[in-house]
Design an enzyme around this catalytic site. Structure first.
Site, mmCIF file in Angstrom:
data_model
loop_
_atom_site.group_PDB
_atom_site.id
_atom_site.type_symbol
_atom_site.label_atom_id
_atom_site.label_comp_id
_atom_site.label_asym_id
_atom_site.label_seq_id
_atom_site.Cartn_x
_atom_site.Cartn_y
_atom_site.Cartn_z
ATOM 1 N N LEU A 36 -44.331 -11.224 5.447
ATOM 2 C CA LEU A 36 -45.283 -12.218 4.921
ATOM 3 C C LEU A 36 -44.794 -12.885 3.635
ATOM 4 C CD1 LEU A 36 -48.640 -10.297 5.589
ATOM 5 C CD2 LEU A 36 -47.394 -11.839 7.111
ATOM 6 N N ASN A 121 -31.726 -11.837 0.318
ATOM 7 C CA ASN A 121 -32.711 -11.684 1.399
ATOM 8 C C ASN A 121 -32.049 -11.891 2.766
ATOM 9 O OD1 ASN A 121 -35.681 -11.508 2.166
ATOM 10 N ND2 ASN A 121 -35.101 -13.448 3.146
ATOM 11 N N THR A 147 -27.823 -22.326 11.724
ATOM 12 C CA THR A 147 -28.202 -23.734 11.577
ATOM 13 C C THR A 147 -26.992 -24.642 11.765
ATOM 14 O OG1 THR A 147 -28.760 -25.385 9.891
ATOM 15 C CG2 THR A 147 -28.149 -23.232 9.080
ATOM 16 N N SER A 182 -25.545 -26.089 0.823
ATOM 17 C CA SER A 182 -26.504 -25.465 -0.112
ATOM 18 C C SER A 182 -26.288 -23.955 -0.066
ATOM 19 C CB SER A 182 -27.954 -25.774 0.275
ATOM 20 O OG SER A 182 -28.330 -24.991 1.403
ATOM 21 N N TYR A 184 -28.521 -21.848 0.647
ATOM 22 C CA TYR A 184 -29.184 -21.405 1.889
ATOM 23 C C TYR A 184 -28.224 -21.505 3.070
ATOM 24 C CZ TYR A 184 -31.359 -22.476 6.352
ATOM 25 O OH TYR A 184 -31.625 -22.534 7.703
ATOM 26 N N HIS A 185 -27.612 -22.702 3.242
ATOM 27 C CA HIS A 185 -26.710 -22.880 4.376
ATOM 28 C C HIS A 185 -25.532 -21.909 4.281
ATOM 29 C CE1 HIS A 185 -28.844 -26.854 4.509
ATOM 30 N NE2 HIS A 185 -28.829 -26.559 5.792
ATOM 31 N N LYS A 188 -26.254 -18.584 5.744
ATOM 32 C CA LYS A 188 -26.137 -18.560 7.212
ATOM 33 C C LYS A 188 -24.675 -18.386 7.643
ATOM 34 C CE LYS A 188 -30.421 -19.525 8.582
ATOM 35 N NZ LYS A 188 -31.205 -18.580 9.389
ATOM 36 N N ASN A 243 -41.524 -34.694 9.303
ATOM 37 C CA ASN A 243 -42.904 -34.363 8.917
ATOM 38 C C ASN A 243 -43.314 -35.131 7.659
ATOM 39 O OD1 ASN A 243 -42.751 -32.570 10.980
ATOM 40 N ND2 ASN A 243 -43.127 -30.730 9.771
ATOM 41 N N VAL A 257 -36.472 -42.952 1.846
ATOM 42 C CA VAL A 257 -35.180 -42.646 2.458
ATOM 43 C C VAL A 257 -34.147 -42.520 1.348
ATOM 44 C CG1 VAL A 257 -33.338 -43.654 3.869
ATOM 45 C CG2 VAL A 257 -35.716 -43.783 4.639
ATOM 46 N N ARG A 329 -29.679 -34.921 -3.269
ATOM 47 C CA ARG A 329 -28.952 -33.838 -2.605
ATOM 48 C C ARG A 329 -27.449 -34.035 -2.693
ATOM 49 N NH1 ARG A 329 -32.410 -31.426 2.000
ATOM 50 N NH2 ARG A 329 -30.422 -30.571 2.622
HETATM 51 N N1 NAD Z 1 -37.472 -24.919 11.129
HETATM 52 C C1 NAD Z 1 -36.304 -25.518 11.389
HETATM 53 O O1 NAD Z 1 -36.218 -26.754 11.577
HETATM 54 C C2 NAD Z 1 -35.054 -24.685 11.475
HETATM 55 C C3 NAD Z 1 -33.839 -25.343 11.731
HETATM 56 C C4 NAD Z 1 -32.668 -24.579 11.822
HETATM 57 C C5 NAD Z 1 -32.715 -23.211 11.656
HETATM 58 N N2 NAD Z 1 -33.913 -22.610 11.401
HETATM 59 C C6 NAD Z 1 -33.917 -21.152 11.225
HETATM 60 O O2 NAD Z 1 -34.929 -20.579 12.031
HETATM 61 C C7 NAD Z 1 -35.521 -19.465 11.346
HETATM 62 C C8 NAD Z 1 -37.025 -19.646 11.306
HETATM 63 O O3 NAD Z 1 -37.345 -20.867 10.636
HETATM 64 P P1 NAD Z 1 -38.856 -21.243 10.346
HETATM 65 O O4 NAD Z 1 -38.892 -22.713 10.152
HETATM 66 O O5 NAD Z 1 -39.739 -20.597 11.346
HETATM 67 O O6 NAD Z 1 -39.043 -20.538 8.923
HETATM 68 P P2 NAD Z 1 -40.367 -19.910 8.249
HETATM 69 O O7 NAD Z 1 -40.122 -19.851 6.797
HETATM 70 O O8 NAD Z 1 -41.578 -20.636 8.718
HETATM 71 O O9 NAD Z 1 -40.393 -18.441 8.876
HETATM 72 C C9 NAD Z 1 -39.521 -17.425 8.452
HETATM 73 C C10 NAD Z 1 -40.321 -16.132 8.447
HETATM 74 O O10 NAD Z 1 -39.455 -15.061 8.078
HETATM 75 C C11 NAD Z 1 -40.152 -14.200 7.205
HETATM 76 N N3 NAD Z 1 -39.173 -13.479 6.378
HETATM 77 C C12 NAD Z 1 -38.305 -14.003 5.477
HETATM 78 N N4 NAD Z 1 -37.594 -13.029 4.894
HETATM 79 C C13 NAD Z 1 -38.019 -11.865 5.446
HETATM 80 C C14 NAD Z 1 -37.663 -10.500 5.255
HETATM 81 N N5 NAD Z 1 -36.749 -10.115 4.353
HETATM 82 N N6 NAD Z 1 -38.288 -9.545 6.014
HETATM 83 C C15 NAD Z 1 -39.223 -9.907 6.934
HETATM 84 N N7 NAD Z 1 -39.615 -11.182 7.128
HETATM 85 C C16 NAD Z 1 -39.007 -12.148 6.390
HETATM 86 C C17 NAD Z 1 -41.059 -15.102 6.397
HETATM 87 O O11 NAD Z 1 -42.188 -14.428 5.851
HETATM 88 C C18 NAD Z 1 -41.468 -16.154 7.442
HETATM 89 O O12 NAD Z 1 -42.681 -15.830 8.066
HETATM 90 C C19 NAD Z 1 -34.871 -19.410 9.976
HETATM 91 O O13 NAD Z 1 -33.854 -18.432 9.976
HETATM 92 C C20 NAD Z 1 -34.277 -20.784 9.797
HETATM 93 O O14 NAD Z 1 -33.145 -20.763 8.983
HETATM 94 C C21 NAD Z 1 -35.077 -23.311 11.297
#
Ligand code: NAD
Length: 408
Positions: A36, A121, A147, A182, A184-185, A188, A243, A257, A329
């Site tokens: 959560l 994390n 990603t 980034s 973040y990237h 991954k 969005n 943009v 960015r």
């Molecule tokens: N949404 C996109 O467009 C998109 C695009 C490419 C990749 N992704 C990848 O897909 C995955 C899900 O994306 P999303 O948009 O649903 O993200 P989100 O943030 O909505 O969901 C991620 C969930 O993981 C949980 N979480 C994070 N760290 C945690 C931990 N240490 N232990 C347990 N739970 C943990 C969070 O509480 C959250 O509910 C991610 O790994 C993201 O990088 C998403």
């Protein structure tokens, strides 16, 4: 694989929750896991989902009340190695779908703390999972969400994970070079290397899904009841560019943009994410195999998306203007982009198209919740990517950076 056990990690998230329901409706025993933390990050950022979302307890209860089956809900943090190990040991999953990471590029770029937290994390969580699988479920198939942003924007075609290189008269097929934009990237990319290594060293079977930007918030399962809805993020930290544009146009603001808007990325419908993950589970990687699929269906530039939103609005009699603003960015806004995405199609993926009814349906969802739009989330970016600092000092102001779109 039907009737077998799948753990969905990150099951409280935008994609994890609909994926848990989708797999449950396909007959899998689904264990939904999350810590959560995303809800806590929302509090820190002063952000929230436009669509109200229920607690995990309420969601799984509603799913059961509708007679759709049992989704077993577990509160586990992936950085707690012991708890994760116990989970894997006690459930012996056939597949684990790993969504559970900090997934916002701007959030990872706020400052040192956010960069370190993101990588700890994500990288430690995935490492803990790899050790738990190796020890307690060595035959389990790991389906990991990566990603498309791992590749960056090279000036050659992007292959699906691997490239054959001829060098000084010798040839090899090697991991495709990564140039992420980034911290973040980068997390991954580090995950991908760690997973690949454990496939080679320990015989783990893994599929790395290099996913594009996902759009849409309606699946057959989320549509069953408001308490089964998934989140819709539109702010600059968590929201994706599409969005944000749709919300900006709904409240009569210009679409902002960055630069020329030539930043091109792969996109896919949320229903196609559900299908891709299911296809990956049903056609698992072999022991020792590190398989990479580029998981997107169409590519668009940011300017093309803005024009699509403007045109969709116009079809409903609304007028939208497009503004070009300086890009906060660290990215090229004009570049070559041609990424392959054939392997999931070969497994049977039938893609939805953005231009069909999707924009209309997302616009309708935004209209339905328009009174929940927080105007302070549709402003100007505060994260300075090139300095690694945010201009504001604390709390909500520190990370309320609504214009830096999250190209996940
Ligand atoms: N949404 C996109 O467009 C998109 C695009 C490419 C990749 N992704 C990848 O897909 C995955 C899900 O994306 P999303 O948009 O649903 O993200 P989100 O943030 O909505 O969901 C991620 C969930 O993981 C949980 N979480 C994070 N760290 C945690 C931990 N240490 N232990 C347990 N739970 C943990 C969070 O509480 C959250 O509910 C991610 O790994 C993201 O990088 C998403």
């Amino acid at each position: 694989m039907r009737n077998r056990t799948v753990i969905v990690l990150g099951a409280d998230g935008y994609l994890g929750w609909p994926q848990a329901m989708h797999l449950s409706s396909q007959g899998y025993r689904v264990i939904a896991v999350d810590n959560l933390v995303r809800r806590r990050w929302d509090l820190e950022c002063g952000t929230s989902s436009l669509i109200p979302i229920s607690t995990m307890e309420r969601r799984v209860e509603r799913w059961r009340e509708l007679g759709r089956g049992d989704i077993e809900w577990r509160l586990v943090d992936l950085t707690d190695a012991e708890a994760l190990s116990d989970l894997i040991a006690s459930t012996k999953p056939d597949a684990v779908v790993h969504f559970a990471e900090q997934r916002s590029a701007p959030f990872s770029m706020v400052d040192r703390e956010h960069a370190v937290m993101t990588q700890l994390n994500n990288v430690a969580g995935t490492l803990n999972l790899l050790f738990a699988l190796h020890e307690h479920a060595p035959e389990c198939h790991l389906v990991k969400l990566g990603t498309m942003g791992e590749y960056g924007t090279p000036n050659i075609d992007i292959e699906e994970g691997f490239i054959t290189i001829e060098h000084n008269g010798r040839t090899d097929t090697l991991p495709y070079p990564k140039l992420p934009g980034s911290f973040y990237h980068l997390s991954k990319v580090h995950d991908s290397h760690n997973i690949h290594f454990t496939c080679r060293a320990w015989g783990i079977a893994a599929t790395d899904l290099n996913q594009g930007v996902v759009y849409g918030c309606t699946t057959p399962e989320t549509a069953l009841h408001p308490e089964l809805a998934t989140r819709f993020d539109y702010d600059g930290i968590w929201g994706t560019v599409l969005n944000r544009f749709i919300v900006q146009s709904a409240i009569g603001k210009p679409l902002t943009v960055y630069g020329s808007g030539g930043q091109t990325r792969g996109f896919l419908d949320i229903r196609d994410t559900m299908a891709c993950v299911q296809l990956s589970i049903e056609h698992p990687a072999q022991p020792g195999e590190f398989r990479v699929f580029n998981q997107f269906t169409e590519q668009f530039s940011v300017l093309q998306l803005a024009e699509l939103v403007r045109d969709a609005r116009a079809a409903h009699g609304g007028e939208t203007t497009i503004d070009h603003t300086p890009n906060p960015r660290f990215e090229k806004d004009t570049h070559f982009y041609n990424a392959k995405h054939q392997l999931l199609v070969d497994l049977g993926l039938e893609a939805h198209k953005l231009r069909s009814t999707l924009i209309d349906s997302v616009i309708a969802t935004v209209e339905e919740h328009i009174d929940r739009v927080d105007l302070s989330q549709v402003g100007v970016s505060d994260v300075e990517w090139t300095t690694g600092r945010s201009r504001a000092a604390t709390g909500k102001a520190q990370v309320a950076t609504p214009a830096a779109e999250t190209v996940a």
